[in-house]
Enzyme design. Structure first.
Site, PDB file in Angstrom:
ATOM      1  N   SER A 124      -3.976 -11.180   6.048  1.00  0.00           N
ATOM      2  CA  SER A 124      -4.120  -9.916   5.327  1.00  0.00           C
ATOM      3  C   SER A 124      -5.402  -9.210   5.741  1.00  0.00           C
ATOM      4  O   SER A 124      -6.406  -9.844   6.033  1.00  0.00           O
ATOM      5  CB  SER A 124      -4.126 -10.150   3.818  1.00  0.00           C
ATOM      6  OG  SER A 124      -4.268  -8.911   3.131  1.00  0.00           O
TER       7      SER A 124
ATOM      8  N   HIS B  88       0.506 -12.169  -2.737  1.00  0.00           N
ATOM      9  CA  HIS B  88      -0.574 -11.211  -2.449  1.00  0.00           C
ATOM     10  C   HIS B  88       0.021  -9.821  -2.218  1.00  0.00           C
ATOM     11  O   HIS B  88      -0.443  -8.820  -2.779  1.00  0.00           O
ATOM     12  CB  HIS B  88      -1.350 -11.673  -1.212  1.00  0.00           C
ATOM     13  CG  HIS B  88      -2.207 -10.609  -0.574  1.00  0.00           C
ATOM     14  ND1 HIS B  88      -1.679  -9.589   0.194  1.00  0.00           N
ATOM     15  CD2 HIS B  88      -3.553 -10.406  -0.598  1.00  0.00           C
ATOM     16  CE1 HIS B  88      -2.663  -8.800   0.618  1.00  0.00           C
ATOM     17  NE2 HIS B  88      -3.805  -9.286   0.150  1.00  0.00           N
ATOM     18  N   ASN B  89       1.060  -9.744  -1.399  1.00  0.00           N
ATOM     19  CA  ASN B  89       1.668  -8.448  -1.099  1.00  0.00           C
ATOM     20  C   ASN B  89       2.342  -7.847  -2.321  1.00  0.00           C
ATOM     21  O   ASN B  89       2.341  -6.629  -2.507  1.00  0.00           O
ATOM     22  CB  ASN B  89       2.675  -8.593   0.039  1.00  0.00           C
ATOM     23  CG  ASN B  89       1.994  -8.740   1.394  1.00  0.00           C
ATOM     24  OD1 ASN B  89       0.819  -9.061   1.474  1.00  0.00           O
ATOM     25  ND2 ASN B  89       2.735  -8.519   2.457  1.00  0.00           N
TER      26      ASN B  89
END
Length: 476
Positions: free
Chosen positions: A130, A188-189
């Site tokens: 990321s 996370h996304n």
């Protein structure tokens, strides 16, 4: 040059190129390859000119350039392309070699690949990456998982190129076996989807509810970035809203209001449903993007469907902005609380032994959702490692409780003005449902038993005992 490279990378799109340059800057010798060979030449003669990067014209040549155990990172499109590339590499690999998938692969694909390659003596890692192009170049957040035997072979390398927080801690650590790394990146996304939707809703309320200019809204976000909402996404929002075109108009007004998505948010919502986790805010964020994509249909509906007579919120800007800041913070807490609920459920399901507080540390720098907020999450799990829900932590409980009246006013004003705030409203609905001692689900259970004899449990009997009522009096 045979056997001199420390690591190889296949896939020279922008992310791949930037990771190679990052590795080179940290003193690692990198060998590169790409399906379109001209990209290798262009890279070596362009961005990589003057570096120690080695180019290969075939996979066999690439493998021969590597020292043992061979470490090969795949930066290709998720799905069948990863499987095909693995099959092409296998004839040239030996026991103990390591393959690393740095794309946004589905965690179940990663679990399958880990198991299959273990049978062939190859260690496989699925690593979430990321931070976008800038993060890849100067320090991403990295979330590796897969074969535990592979981690010692790559730990030094990946922690060297990862982002670092002020105390020097790298934003890269072992997530767990199987698909743990890609699952953590998926969540996370999903949280990223939620954060972006919440920020967009706050912008909408200021722009179309309070009638503020993009420039003024940018200043509000700039101010918020100095407080509890400090984050990368709030920071870049301020910059975006103040960017002008050559003619002086605001760029934001020229950008089509149809949001794209690559699937990780949808995966997050689907896996939450499969695991029985009410990930309402992130699901609403995904649906909001889907609704935005129906632009032509929306334009037609806008000419036919009625709403409130005015969208003006009709309150003082100072009061409104104070409420909005607190509503955004409280909603953000709910987004992370739900995301961590999903992480905990997956950990129990797959036995990964996730370090939930450690995940917050990995997200503190380099990644898209990096924020000061994550220090609070780490502190919450430091206080109680087996914390059931972030909302039950003393700090978050107090912060959300003190913000709830502002949160309710903000959502109510939005509803009255006809301005959609699906993520903010669903977060509040979740909060109200989670704190309720008794929900109307008793009626749903009665209905299910009435029409389908699905049975129900009783409050005056132990859990696990089921009952059925003859609701119509017609049963024999």
């Amino acid at each position: 040059m045979q056997g001199t490279a420390d690591i190889a990378l296949i896939g020279l799109a922008v992310m791949g190129q930037n990771l190679v340059l990052n590795l080179n800057d940290r003193g690692f010798r990198v060998a590169v390859s790409n399906r379109t060979l001209s990209k290798v030449t262009d890279f070596l003669e362009g961005p990589a000119r003057g570096t120690r990067v080695l180019g290969a014209t075939s996979l066999e040549e690439l493998v021969h350039l590597l020292s043992r155990p061979r470490r090969i990172m795949l930066m290709v499109r998720a799905g069948t392309a990863v499987d095909e590339l693995i099959e092409q590499l296998l004839p040239f690999l030996e026991d103990g070699d390591v393959l690393i998938d740095g794309g946004n692969s589905h965690f179940k694909d990663t679990q399958r690949r880990v198991a299959a390659l273990r049978q062939r003596g190859i260690h496989f890692l699925g690593m979430g990456v990321s931070g976008g192009e800038e993060g890849a170049r100067h320090g991403p957040s990295l979330m590796p998982g897969g074969s535990p035997e592979a981690w010692p072979a790559v730990q030094e390398t990946f922690q060297a190129i990862a982002a670092r927080v002020e105390d020097g801690t790298p934003c890269c650590d072992w997530m767990g076996e199987g698909g743990a790394g890609h699952f953590v990146k998926m969540v996370h996304n999903g949280i990223e989807y939620g954060d972006m939707q919440l920020i967009a809703e706050a912008y909408d309320l200021m722009r179309n509810g309070a009638g503020m200019s993009p420039d003024a809204i940018g200043e509000v976000f700039r101010g918020w970035n100095q407080g509890p909402l400090n984050s990368y996404l709030v920071e870049i929002t301020a910059e975006i809203l103040q960017r002008r075109e050559a003619d002086g108009s605001f760029l934001i007004d020229a950008i089509l209001d149809a949001a794209g998505q690559k699937g990780t948010g949808k995966w997050t919502a689907i896996n939450a449903l499969e695991l029985g986790i009410p990930l309402t805010l992130i699901a609403e964020a995904v649906c909001a993007r889907s609704l935005s994509a129906l632009r032509e249909e929306r334009l037609h509906a806008a000419s036919l469907l009625q709403g409130p007579q005015t969208s003006a919120l009709g309150i003082s800007t100072t009061e409104f902005l104070e409420d909005l800041e607190r509503a955004l913070f409280a909603s953000k807490v709910l987004s992370y609380a739900q995301g961590y609920m999903l992480l905990r459920a997956a950990d129990r399901e797959f036995g990964w032994n996730l370090n939930l507080g450690g995940i917050a540390l990995v997200w503190r720098a380099g990644c898209i959702i990096r924020s000061a907020f994550l220090d609070r999450i780490h502190a919450a799990f430091t206080r109680k490692a087996d914390l059931e829900n972030l909302l039950l932590d003393s700090d978050f409980r107090e912060q959300v409780g003190s913000a709830q009246e502002a949160w309710r006013r903000t959502v109510a004003r939005a509803v009255q003005a006809g301005i959609p705030v699906p993520a903010m409203a669903s977060a509040l609905a979740f909060y109200d449902g989670y704190r309720r001692e008794r929900l109307p689900a008793s009626l749903i259970q009665a209905q299910r038993d009435y029409f389908g004899a699905h049975t129900y449990e009783r409050v005056d009997r132990p859990r696990g005992q089921f009952f059925h009522t003859d609701w119509t009096g017609t049963q024999a």
